[in-house]
Design a protein around this motif. Sequence first.
Motif, PDB file in Angstrom:
ATOM      1  N   VAL A  22      41.136  37.308  47.048  1.00  0.00           N
ATOM      2  CA  VAL A  22      42.002  37.635  45.922  1.00  0.00           C
ATOM      3  C   VAL A  22      42.092  39.154  45.789  1.00  0.00           C
ATOM      4  CG1 VAL A  22      42.325  37.394  43.436  1.00  0.00           C
ATOM      5  CG2 VAL A  22      41.326  35.513  44.758  1.00  0.00           C
ATOM      6  N   ARG A  23      43.306  39.654  45.659  1.00  0.00           N
ATOM      7  CA  ARG A  23      43.495  41.092  45.506  1.00  0.00           C
ATOM      8  C   ARG A  23      43.724  41.425  44.035  1.00  0.00           C
ATOM      9  NH1 ARG A  23      47.937  41.697  47.904  1.00  0.00           N
ATOM     10  NH2 ARG A  23      49.286  42.398  46.207  1.00  0.00           N
ATOM     11  N   VAL A  24      42.935  42.341  43.512  1.00  0.00           N
ATOM     12  CA  VAL A  24      43.054  42.754  42.116  1.00  0.00           C
ATOM     13  C   VAL A  24      43.408  44.230  42.070  1.00  0.00           C
ATOM     14  CG1 VAL A  24      41.910  42.929  39.879  1.00  0.00           C
ATOM     15  CG2 VAL A  24      41.369  41.015  41.399  1.00  0.00           C
ATOM     16  N   VAL A  36      46.867  36.011  44.661  1.00  0.00           N
ATOM     17  CA  VAL A  36      46.075  34.992  45.336  1.00  0.00           C
ATOM     18  C   VAL A  36      46.873  34.473  46.534  1.00  0.00           C
ATOM     19  CG1 VAL A  36      44.900  32.772  45.116  1.00  0.00           C
ATOM     20  CG2 VAL A  36      45.034  34.319  43.152  1.00  0.00           C
ATOM     21  N   PRO A  37      46.373  34.614  47.757  1.00  0.00           N
ATOM     22  CA  PRO A  37      47.113  34.119  48.923  1.00  0.00           C
ATOM     23  C   PRO A  37      47.082  32.594  49.019  1.00  0.00           C
ATOM     24  CG  PRO A  37      44.973  34.948  49.596  1.00  0.00           C
ATOM     25  CD  PRO A  37      45.115  35.263  48.127  1.00  0.00           C
ATOM     26  N   ASP A  62      38.358  37.134  36.082  1.00  0.00           N
ATOM     27  CA  ASP A  62      37.822  35.890  36.642  1.00  0.00           C
ATOM     28  C   ASP A  62      38.462  34.674  35.993  1.00  0.00           C
ATOM     29  OD1 ASP A  62      36.009  36.483  38.707  1.00  0.00           O
ATOM     30  OD2 ASP A  62      34.470  37.084  37.295  1.00  0.00           O
ATOM     31  N   LEU A  63      38.571  34.694  34.673  1.00  0.00           N
ATOM     32  CA  LEU A  63      39.129  33.541  33.961  1.00  0.00           C
ATOM     33  C   LEU A  63      40.586  33.308  34.357  1.00  0.00           C
ATOM     34  CD1 LEU A  63      37.578  34.085  30.424  1.00  0.00           C
ATOM     35  CD2 LEU A  63      37.116  32.182  31.974  1.00  0.00           C
ATOM     36  N   ARG A  64      41.347  34.383  34.541  1.00  0.00           N
ATOM     37  CA  ARG A  64      42.747  34.234  34.947  1.00  0.00           C
ATOM     38  C   ARG A  64      42.854  33.623  36.345  1.00  0.00           C
ATOM     39  NH1 ARG A  64      44.424  40.237  32.724  1.00  0.00           N
ATOM     40  NH2 ARG A  64      45.201  39.597  30.670  1.00  0.00           N
ATOM     41  N   ILE A  65      41.994  34.084  37.250  1.00  0.00           N
ATOM     42  CA  ILE A  65      42.024  33.558  38.620  1.00  0.00           C
ATOM     43  C   ILE A  65      41.622  32.093  38.633  1.00  0.00           C
ATOM     44  CG2 ILE A  65      40.983  33.744  40.917  1.00  0.00           C
ATOM     45  CD1 ILE A  65      40.630  36.766  40.326  1.00  0.00           C
ATOM     46  N   MET A  66      40.569  31.747  37.885  1.00  0.00           N
ATOM     47  CA  MET A  66      40.106  30.364  37.856  1.00  0.00           C
ATOM     48  C   MET A  66      41.170  29.435  37.263  1.00  0.00           C
ATOM     49  SD  MET A  66      36.051  30.577  36.917  1.00  0.00           S
ATOM     50  CE  MET A  66      36.154  31.770  35.583  1.00  0.00           C
ATOM     51  N   LEU A 119      40.264  25.444  32.265  1.00  0.00           N
ATOM     52  CA  LEU A 119      40.280  24.926  33.632  1.00  0.00           C
ATOM     53  C   LEU A 119      40.494  23.424  33.691  1.00  0.00           C
ATOM     54  CD1 LEU A 119      37.238  26.896  35.116  1.00  0.00           C
ATOM     55  CD2 LEU A 119      39.603  27.641  34.821  1.00  0.00           C
ATOM     56  N   GLY A 120      40.369  22.761  32.570  1.00  0.00           N
ATOM     57  CA  GLY A 120      40.464  21.306  32.587  1.00  0.00           C
ATOM     58  C   GLY A 120      41.895  20.823  32.400  1.00  0.00           C
ATOM     59  N   ASN A 121      42.628  20.667  33.484  1.00  0.00           N
ATOM     60  CA  ASN A 121      44.012  20.212  33.375  1.00  0.00           C
ATOM     61  C   ASN A 121      44.162  18.709  33.615  1.00  0.00           C
ATOM     62  OD1 ASN A 121      43.624  19.955  36.091  1.00  0.00           O
ATOM     63  ND2 ASN A 121      45.259  21.352  36.723  1.00  0.00           N
ATOM     64  N   GLY A 122      43.032  18.020  33.778  1.00  0.00           N
ATOM     65  CA  GLY A 122      43.081  16.575  33.951  1.00  0.00           C
ATOM     66  C   GLY A 122      43.158  16.119  35.391  1.00  0.00           C
TER      67      GLY A 122
END
Length: 309
Positions: A22-24, A36-37, A62-66, A119-122
């Motif tokens: 991941v490039r930040v 994110v590739p 981190d939260l955005r990437i996750m 992170l919980g989208n089901g």
Amino acid sequence: MYRFALSLADSQAKRFGDVLCVRVDTFPDGNHQIAVPHPNCDGHNLIYVCSYFHNDELKLVDLRIMQFLSERGARHLTVIVPFFGSATNERTENGVTAAGVPYETVAVAATDAKAFGVLGNGNTRVRVLLYDLHTLANRFYFPPCVSVVMESTLPYALRQLGGDFDVVVTPDDGAKKRFGEYFAQFPSTYYYKERVPGGDERVLRAAEPEMVKGKRILIVDDLTRSGGTLAKCAIQCRENGATRVCVYVAHSVFPKHEETLFAEGGKYADAIDRFHTTSTLPHVAERLGRYPVFNVLDFSAIVSQSEFL
């Protein structure tokens, strides 16, 4: 991304497959630009190593990437959190300011844990691996959509250091309770703080000083900031007759470069023969490499032993 994340991917390439870096960067206005590739993750199992969660100002990255990864159709998302910095103190306080305004402090560790609820989208099953969490109650702050796994660096460390000590010592009874299951095969004891009569000063006392005399000691703890408690414990061990004193700490924070206190010429240089720790805080681990007294265990080797990867 952490250096050990790449090291982990290289050493376990056959198990993990592709490595996505991941490039930040930052936009001209200072906000983060995250790339994110290969974002199509349909049906894949993903492992994400948090690179910024030790830093209060950057953990949002981190939260955005996750969140991004959890929305891309992955079957499983395993998140490795090397150091959950805010979970070192879960207490809150109520009080009144000098101006008479009532306040209540925010339980930041609980807030950080609940943030994983995004992170919980089901569709994607999310598992979070936490290493040597200082306040164990924080595991209950995570939302139901996240499966929390409590891991420890200590079993790996004990295998690496086996034969170099006779007795395991913890600087307080709480650390012995947290870690006791891992060194049950070794003789062990602990120190405790006792208030000096007539004042607020507290001193360390040995619960069983006879266990230390004539022995090689390994002091074990999960976290150190200034190193002061470890140093005091080491000094007490020597005063109780220990022939050699080493330390193992999972997370060495040293916010004010306190590692220099243990280096040659430092205040505690004579207290500890060898200071073992891990690279869960890579910016600190890089500094520790300058001083021979420190032995930094590679966190990627520790993570690779997990049965949950």
